[in-house]
Design an enzyme around this catalytic site. Sequence first.
Site, PDB file in Angstrom:
ATOM      1  N   VAL A 166      56.580   0.818 -32.853  1.00 49.28           N
ATOM      2  CA  VAL A 166      56.243  -0.506 -33.361  1.00 49.28           C
ATOM      3  C   VAL A 166      56.925  -1.520 -32.459  1.00 49.28           C
ATOM      4  O   VAL A 166      58.127  -1.419 -32.182  1.00 49.28           O
ATOM      5  CB  VAL A 166      56.706  -0.720 -34.813  1.00 49.28           C
ATOM      6  N   GLU A 167      56.153  -2.484 -31.993  1.00 44.20           N
ATOM      7  CA  GLU A 167      56.658  -3.543 -31.114  1.00 44.20           C
ATOM      8  C   GLU A 167      56.817  -4.813 -31.950  1.00 44.20           C
ATOM      9  O   GLU A 167      55.838  -5.385 -32.417  1.00 44.20           O
ATOM     10  CB  GLU A 167      55.659  -3.750 -29.971  1.00 44.20           C
TER      11      GLU A 167
END
Length: 707
Positions: free
Chosen positions: A456-457
């Site tokens: 997840v960014e």
Amino acid sequence: MSYLSTERQDDIAVITLDQPGEKVNKLNEQLIEEFRALLDTYSGDQNLKGIVLVSGKEGNFIAGADVKMLQKKQAPKEIEELSRTGNELLRRLEQFHKPVAAAIHGSCMGGGLELAMACHYRVASSHPDTVMGQPEVNLGLLPGAGGTQRLPRLIGLQKSLTYLLTAKNIYPRQAYNMGLIDELTHKDAIVTAAVKAISTINSGDFRRKDKRSIIERLLEGNPVGRKIIFSKARKRAQSNTRGNYPAPPTIIDCVEEGYTNGLEAGLKKEAKAFGRLAATSESKNLVTLFFGMQNAKNNPHKDRARNIDKMGVLGAGLMGAGIADVSVNNGLRVLLKDQSVEQAARGKQTIWQNLQDKVEKRIISEFERDRTSSLVTPTGRYDGFENADLVIEAVFEDLELKQKMVKQVEEVAPERCIFASNTSSLPIARIAEASSRPEQVVGMHYFSPVQKMPLVEIIQTEQTADWVTATARQVGITQGKHVIVVNDGPGFYTTRILAPYMNEALNLLEEGISIEQLDSAMKQFGFPVGPAALFDEVGIDVAAHITEVLNEMFAARGVTPSNKPKELLDAGFKGRKNRKGFYRYEESEGKKKKKNPNEDMYAFFGGTTRKDLETETIQQRMALAMINEAAWCLQEQILECPGDGDLGAILGLGFPPFLGGPFRYIDQRGASKVVSKLQQYQETLGPRFEPAEILTRKASKGGTFYE
């Protein structure tokens, strides 16, 4: 402090493993020494009936070997010696004059499983937290304490090769059915069962069954059959790894040695190979990646994160349902909203079916399926959002639509509510323009399929509050993801560095190479899929949108991206989603399966006449386009550190893990060589290969990104 404590039960020594100050038990030199001393003590105990090994940790037996211990050893010599020491100890355990039983609850991985396999009996809890496996191949290594020898002897040659070469988890019911575990019971009864097993073994009533099928026994029981198995395993390993990883063929060699020349010969070969693999650059990069992944599951600002009791997800399609899935499976309550409750219910049905698949595989119970499924509530309205602490939108990539979502949520949600956008390219600051609380708007960029992709960014703007970033990060970690935090900008980090890579693929196709050669070259380089296939998976329509979003930024550097995605979209090409892309697709059992390259595509790239280009040239142009853009992102402070850049590229985009990521690739090859090649391409192909200034500085000073 001691790792081992002993309690005597009717002349059976119950040994509890509990590493002080650690969440999990790890095999290290202190534990080895204490265990050796313990065997010394009990070897002369005439009253001893047996030994039971159990963990004092909640949800963990032994997580594996302490990887930091391995890093401190000099490879190959000291690593090989460590393996020999471990093997000598486990052989001694295996040959102990009284029965030893392992009582397993929680993770029993790597060296932990090797210890358990050296015991005379294994009882495991049937709890979902219990999982076994030999994941060493993921570190570019092999099991260094007898795993290549004992696993085949317990579950058979074919099954063991599968688990040794893929690092797949083995769950309790599977373990029991294949003979790895002798008994399954409730987690609170494992010690009782193990103590009883000691008595059964001492009475002579225990006989381990061979649970292989008749066909497996026939094939594995003769030299000709084993030769066929090993030959197929080598071909499969070569096909899967393209020869980029030395560990898989070495594992096969060690297993074969044990079958051909016996256990002692197999252990000797295993120890030598363990040391040799630890000295390879591939293993060193994979070990570094391992620590990066561990760090990405820790929140340095956890104290700033606020509790998320209920969250909303807008959009119940592939992405939205995926986000809801990983949320409820980790205990978060979710309101799943779409345009109608029927559409939202279809999203929940997808989640339920995924849970049902786990039930059928006996990973979870029906009760756990129903309990988890109850955490998601489908809706077509904003009712209930007045209690939401976080709302994640996963709607179509349209700025006006996302801004509309912000306004609608803020009309009903409490002031404390965070609004997170799952956009893949739109600047978060632009979305936040519609918010009355822009400091509470953040990006949470998931990757498809959400359930499988580990990254997840998190994207923070200049206005995003620290507690908002910290909370979003903690949610990602709770969902079981590895999290990187980057700063806002078009495409952020992952989409931005993917864009030049994909653009170069289009340029190469225009120069005349075939779809097959393009994809084959990059899979050989180490990417899991080729760029043409990736265009189809992501969607050509999405690629056209991203090109539009990033155009202005690249234009400022004098770079003009290819307009092919828009041309293809206008002609009706969207990729896998409409079975019209770089590949042809056929419908089979409800799934669109890729077949041959779509030659209709060549009409947009100069015609069907194709030409060959040197594989290394294709690989260098493609890879350096991505690597150079990663350097631009660090230079422009989109990235805060090289480690996040390497992790994001590997976990989000499939950059070859054995190469360590863009920045480790530069360091290991040398910045001067990378810059020289970029400048060569810049002269012949144009400004898109202009080296980032941070790269040229490293090249001139001889510096590295990881000092």
